[in-house]
Write a protein that holds these residues in place. Structure first.
Motif, PDB file in Angstrom:
ATOM      1  N   ASN A 102      37.981  41.360  47.719  1.00  0.00           N
ATOM      2  CA  ASN A 102      38.581  40.190  46.852  1.00  0.00           C
ATOM      3  C   ASN A 102      40.014  40.608  46.409  1.00  0.00           C
ATOM      4  O   ASN A 102      40.573  40.240  45.298  1.00  0.00           O
ATOM      5  CB  ASN A 102      37.856  39.486  45.807  1.00  0.00           C
ATOM      6  CG  ASN A 102      36.416  39.199  46.312  1.00  0.00           C
ATOM      7  OD1 ASN A 102      35.202  40.019  45.798  1.00  0.00           O
ATOM      8  ND2 ASN A 102      36.352  38.201  47.136  1.00  0.00           N
ATOM      9  N   ILE A 103      40.443  41.605  47.056  1.00  0.00           N
ATOM     10  CA  ILE A 103      41.859  42.475  46.630  1.00  0.00           C
ATOM     11  C   ILE A 103      42.618  42.257  48.089  1.00  0.00           C
ATOM     12  O   ILE A 103      42.211  43.038  48.629  1.00  0.00           O
ATOM     13  CB  ILE A 103      41.571  43.719  45.946  1.00  0.00           C
ATOM     14  CG1 ILE A 103      40.698  43.452  44.525  1.00  0.00           C
ATOM     15  CG2 ILE A 103      43.058  44.149  45.660  1.00  0.00           C
ATOM     16  CD1 ILE A 103      40.412  44.734  43.938  1.00  0.00           C
ATOM     17  N   ASP A 104      43.844  42.152  48.078  1.00  0.00           N
ATOM     18  CA  ASP A 104      44.728  42.255  48.971  1.00  0.00           C
ATOM     19  C   ASP A 104      46.207  42.979  48.476  1.00  0.00           C
ATOM     20  O   ASP A 104      46.250  43.170  47.533  1.00  0.00           O
ATOM     21  CB  ASP A 104      45.104  41.193  50.089  1.00  0.00           C
ATOM     22  CG  ASP A 104      45.818  40.084  49.421  1.00  0.00           C
ATOM     23  OD1 ASP A 104      46.528  40.196  48.427  1.00  0.00           O
ATOM     24  OD2 ASP A 104      45.853  38.789  49.972  1.00  0.00           O
TER      25      ASP A 104
ATOM     26  N   GLN B  44      48.819  41.661  47.918  1.00  0.00           N
ATOM     27  CA  GLN B  44      49.560  40.521  46.896  1.00  0.00           C
ATOM     28  C   GLN B  44      48.880  40.300  45.638  1.00  0.00           C
ATOM     29  O   GLN B  44      49.597  39.780  44.769  1.00  0.00           O
ATOM     30  CB  GLN B  44      50.365  39.514  47.572  1.00  0.00           C
ATOM     31  CG  GLN B  44      51.349  39.900  48.772  1.00  0.00           C
ATOM     32  CD  GLN B  44      50.725  40.278  49.976  1.00  0.00           C
ATOM     33  OE1 GLN B  44      49.769  39.865  50.523  1.00  0.00           O
ATOM     34  NE2 GLN B  44      51.366  41.259  50.601  1.00  0.00           N
ATOM     35  N   LYS B  45      47.463  40.347  45.798  1.00  0.00           N
ATOM     36  CA  LYS B  45      46.899  39.454  44.939  1.00  0.00           C
ATOM     37  C   LYS B  45      45.420  40.186  44.589  1.00  0.00           C
ATOM     38  O   LYS B  45      44.928  40.578  45.643  1.00  0.00           O
ATOM     39  CB  LYS B  45      46.681  38.217  45.410  1.00  0.00           C
ATOM     40  CG  LYS B  45      45.845  37.105  44.251  1.00  0.00           C
ATOM     41  CD  LYS B  45      46.190  35.806  44.860  1.00  0.00           C
ATOM     42  CE  LYS B  45      45.268  34.891  43.957  1.00  0.00           C
ATOM     43  NZ  LYS B  45      44.996  33.335  44.587  1.00  0.00           N
ATOM     44  N   ILE B  46      45.081  40.040  43.430  1.00  0.00           N
ATOM     45  CA  ILE B  46      43.791  40.317  42.992  1.00  0.00           C
ATOM     46  C   ILE B  46      43.026  38.785  42.703  1.00  0.00           C
ATOM     47  O   ILE B  46      43.484  38.138  41.790  1.00  0.00           O
ATOM     48  CB  ILE B  46      43.346  41.006  41.724  1.00  0.00           C
ATOM     49  CG1 ILE B  46      43.934  42.641  41.979  1.00  0.00           C
ATOM     50  CG2 ILE B  46      41.989  41.344  41.224  1.00  0.00           C
ATOM     51  CD1 ILE B  46      44.113  43.262  40.936  1.00  0.00           C
ATOM     52  N   CYS B  47      41.847  38.345  43.390  1.00  0.00           N
ATOM     53  CA  CYS B  47      41.309  37.121  43.178  1.00  0.00           C
ATOM     54  C   CYS B  47      40.364  37.321  41.957  1.00  0.00           C
ATOM     55  O   CYS B  47      39.131  37.933  42.101  1.00  0.00           O
ATOM     56  CB  CYS B  47      40.493  36.796  44.486  1.00  0.00           C
ATOM     57  SG  CYS B  47      39.717  35.150  44.240  1.00  0.00           S
TER      58      CYS B  47
ATOM     59  N   PHE C 272      48.317  36.368  36.487  1.00  0.00           N
ATOM     60  CA  PHE C 272      48.481  36.723  38.035  1.00  0.00           C
ATOM     61  C   PHE C 272      48.185  38.301  37.856  1.00  0.00           C
ATOM     62  O   PHE C 272      48.647  39.050  37.139  1.00  0.00           O
ATOM     63  CB  PHE C 272      49.844  36.539  38.472  1.00  0.00           C
ATOM     64  CG  PHE C 272      49.874  36.870  39.775  1.00  0.00           C
ATOM     65  CD1 PHE C 272      49.239  36.292  40.848  1.00  0.00           C
ATOM     66  CD2 PHE C 272      50.662  37.971  40.019  1.00  0.00           C
ATOM     67  CE1 PHE C 272      49.749  36.609  42.219  1.00  0.00           C
ATOM     68  CE2 PHE C 272      50.916  38.496  41.249  1.00  0.00           C
ATOM     69  CZ  PHE C 272      50.213  37.963  42.512  1.00  0.00           C
ATOM     70  N   CYS C 273      47.219  38.638  38.881  1.00  0.00           N
ATOM     71  CA  CYS C 273      46.705  40.075  38.758  1.00  0.00           C
ATOM     72  C   CYS C 273      47.340  40.704  40.154  1.00  0.00           C
ATOM     73  O   CYS C 273      46.996  39.901  41.129  1.00  0.00           O
ATOM     74  CB  CYS C 273      45.459  40.506  38.415  1.00  0.00           C
ATOM     75  SG  CYS C 273      44.849  39.801  37.013  1.00  0.00           S
ATOM     76  N   ARG C 274      47.697  42.022  40.469  1.00  0.00           N
ATOM     77  CA  ARG C 274      47.876  42.626  41.725  1.00  0.00           C
ATOM     78  C   ARG C 274      47.731  44.155  41.467  1.00  0.00           C
ATOM     79  O   ARG C 274      48.050  44.753  40.349  1.00  0.00           O
ATOM     80  CB  ARG C 274      49.122  42.239  42.350  1.00  0.00           C
ATOM     81  CG  ARG C 274      50.308  42.937  41.717  1.00  0.00           C
ATOM     82  CD  ARG C 274      51.575  42.755  42.385  1.00  0.00           C
ATOM     83  NE  ARG C 274      52.697  43.087  41.608  1.00  0.00           N
ATOM     84  CZ  ARG C 274      53.323  44.111  42.252  1.00  0.00           C
ATOM     85  NH1 ARG C 274      53.158  44.483  43.578  1.00  0.00           N
ATOM     86  NH2 ARG C 274      54.432  44.839  41.712  1.00  0.00           N
TER      87      ARG C 274
ATOM     88  N   LEU D  59      39.826  37.657  50.523  1.00  0.00           N
ATOM     89  CA  LEU D  59      41.337  38.004  50.410  1.00  0.00           C
ATOM     90  C   LEU D  59      41.380  38.943  51.598  1.00  0.00           C
ATOM     91  O   LEU D  59      42.213  38.846  52.560  1.00  0.00           O
ATOM     92  CB  LEU D  59      41.781  38.355  49.442  1.00  0.00           C
ATOM     93  CG  LEU D  59      42.035  37.490  48.166  1.00  0.00           C
ATOM     94  CD1 LEU D  59      42.713  37.954  47.062  1.00  0.00           C
ATOM     95  CD2 LEU D  59      42.862  36.269  48.745  1.00  0.00           C
TER      96      LEU D  59
END
Length: 135
Positions: A69-71, A73-76, A58-60, A109
């Motif tokens: 592709n980055i928000d 809460q998260k990196i897709c 899980f990446c952020r 994202l």
């Protein structure tokens, strides 16, 4: 560990289950929610689940980055994780995303960043840098 533009700030656990990684690459950041500016220092966290490498990390981002592709809460990191994929390749791929060497506007994202990328394709990537050197 020897890349001049990527640095592991910390690794927590034995063996490590959480990494803090710093990138010295060109990316985009929202300035006061009105305009974009370039940023050159970015930090990301990578968490390894108990069933890693069968399941993906899980990446952020810790620092803000404007990317499709980055928000907050998260990196897709993609839909297809392979257990044989090296963690170093994932670290490099996140850096490639920050510089817009890698992005996907079809499954964003951040819809605003996807629209910006489509309208500014001629300006991308922001920086062309080999982040896989030495891997």
């Amino acid at each position: 560990s020897n890349h001049p533009r990527i640095r592991v700030i910390s690794a927590v656990g034995q063996p490590p289950e959480k990494y803090l990684v710093e990138y010295q690459v060109l990316g985009l950041v929202w300035e006061d929610e009105k305009s974009l500016r370039h940023g050159s220092t970015h930090r990301a966290e990578l968490f390894l689940p108990l069933d890693y490498p069968r399941c993906s990390p899980f990446c952020r981002m810790i620092t803000p980055v404007f990317h499709p592709n980055i928000d907050a809460q998260k990196i897709c990191i993609g839909d297809h994780w392979a257990a044989g994929q090296k963690l170093t390749h994932l670290v490099a791929r996140i850096g490639e995303m920050i510089t817009y060497q890698s992005y996907n506007v079809k499954s964003p994202l951040n819809a605003q960043a996807a629209a910006w990328a489509q309208a500014n394709v001629q300006r991308l990537p922001l920086e062309q840098v080999d982040l896989t050197a030495g891997i």
